[in-house]
Design an enzyme around this catalytic site. Sequence first.
Site, short mmCIF file in Angstrom:
data_model
loop_
_atom_site.label_atom_id
_atom_site.label_comp_id
_atom_site.label_asym_id
_atom_site.label_seq_id
_atom_site.Cartn_x
_atom_site.Cartn_y
_atom_site.Cartn_z
N ARG A 1 0.81 -1.23 0.00
CA ARG A 1 0.00 0.00 0.00
C ARG A 1 0.84 1.28 0.00
O ARG A 1 0.58 2.19 -0.80
CB ARG A 1 -0.94 0.01 1.21
CG ARG A 1 -2.01 -1.06 1.18
CD ARG A 1 -3.01 -0.86 2.31
NE ARG A 1 -4.07 -1.87 2.29
CZ ARG A 1 -5.11 -1.87 3.12
NH1 ARG A 1 -5.23 -0.92 4.05
NH2 ARG A 1 -6.02 -2.82 3.03
N ASP B 1 -4.08 4.27 4.81
CA ASP B 1 -3.13 3.94 3.76
C ASP B 1 -3.79 3.45 2.47
O ASP B 1 -3.12 3.04 1.52
CB ASP B 1 -2.12 2.88 4.25
CG ASP B 1 -2.80 1.64 4.79
OD1 ASP B 1 -4.03 1.51 4.63
OD2 ASP B 1 -2.10 0.79 5.38
N ASP B 2 -5.14 3.50 2.41
CA ASP B 2 -5.84 3.19 1.16
C ASP B 2 -6.57 4.42 0.62
O ASP B 2 -7.55 4.30 -0.13
CB ASP B 2 -6.83 2.04 1.36
CG ASP B 2 -7.88 2.34 2.43
OD1 ASP B 2 -7.75 3.38 3.11
OD2 ASP B 2 -8.81 1.53 2.59
N ASP C 1 -11.50 6.86 15.47
CA ASP C 1 -12.27 7.91 14.80
C ASP C 1 -13.55 8.23 15.57
O ASP C 1 -13.99 9.39 15.60
CB ASP C 1 -12.56 7.56 13.35
CG ASP C 1 -13.16 6.16 13.19
OD1 ASP C 1 -13.34 5.47 14.21
OD2 ASP C 1 -13.43 5.76 12.04
N HIS D 1 -13.74 3.27 1.15
CA HIS D 1 -14.09 2.04 0.44
C HIS D 1 -15.45 1.50 0.89
O HIS D 1 -15.94 0.52 0.33
CB HIS D 1 -13.01 0.97 0.68
CG HIS D 1 -12.93 0.52 2.10
ND1 HIS D 1 -12.21 1.21 3.06
CD2 HIS D 1 -13.49 -0.54 2.74
CE1 HIS D 1 -12.33 0.59 4.22
NE2 HIS D 1 -13.10 -0.47 4.06
#
Length: 407
Positions: A157, A229-230, A318, A342
């Site tokens: 990634r 990291d995506d 979060d 995603h």
Amino acid sequence: PSLSSPLYLSRSLCFALAGVRLSAMARGCASKLLASVLGASFTCLLVLVVDQRHPTPLHSGLQLRSRSLQSWRSPGVEEGEGEGEPATEQSRPHSASDLPPRSLKDYFTELSRDREVGQGATLHATAAPTPLPFRDDITSGDLFIAVKTTKKFHRSRLELLLDTWISRNREQTYIFTDGEDEELKKKSGHVVNTNCSAAHSRQALSCKMAVEYDKFIESGKKWFCHVDDDNYVNTRTLVKLLAQHPHTQDVYIGKPSLDRPIEATERISDNKVRPVHFWFATGGAGFCISRGLALKMSPWASGGHFMSTAEKIRLPDDCTIGYIVEAVLGVKLIRSNLFHSHLENLQQVMRADIPNQVTLSYGTFENKRNAINLKGGFSVEEDPSRFRSIHCLLYPDTPWCPRSGVY
């Protein structure tokens, strides 16, 4: 004659005296009758003599009214025009006989029209100018972009991010991981080993977020932005978005992953809890916090406090950010559809809208490959995340972008 003219006053006085005499005559005896009649006659003669010495022409009042009508019918003739010179035909005041007949209705109609025009001009002159939209003077150098990752994704990634958007933003990007990697440090200027667990647990995620927060406070930068990291980060659009908000004020901006506030239980003591409801921006799409708000979060986020706060509600990183901001400090989340994770159908993002988005992502959605539907110089096998194609769309001057590709 007018009520104030000498003629009117003299005649009124004469009739009044006559009335007094007649009244006396009715009440008095015959001896007083003759005296009253003579006195009244003498008084009337005296008043008439005085009135003849001060005549008031009947047409003087008419002339005065005519001049008034001339003044509003002849605005082009200014006062004092031709002063000291003989009056010409144009500057000579017109008499009442020279003017066409005008009614009082016309006079008051024009007077009302002038008043409306004057009021409109006053309102137009005093109208406040439209204020310009707020814009904070920031650049990409004012951003602290924290990328959360784990060591097992350094190759699969992080190398993709280093080749794409991080290559344009090395100085403001900080990678937070859980293991040492000397090769990664050579490619990126800021790699922070949090020494947190590599597990994807609530405690491990909150541990990394606590380090991110402390490093941001130490940096002195204006904006703290967290991504995974995506995520692909379009920093040009991000700067434009954040510039609309003052970094010294309370700003928490991102995209919630739920369609309702999250319900949690806040532990007050060992034996007492209470329910809490609040919105939070999902870390999978990224979120940003102003420095002004981050400083207010310090009692619940700095040092080891973030970990203990997360344990109070037993939720991941979060969610804990949203709890501190909304439930504790009372600051509302600013929702932005420019952040993407995603967890949503990314194929709904149109090609024309890609340059205007802040973050993009890839992964799986409903057990299917989930990525931006963008055709370009790379096949799906060469670029399954479509991040390389997106980068070449935004930065076509990148050396490794195919020159023949149409994005």
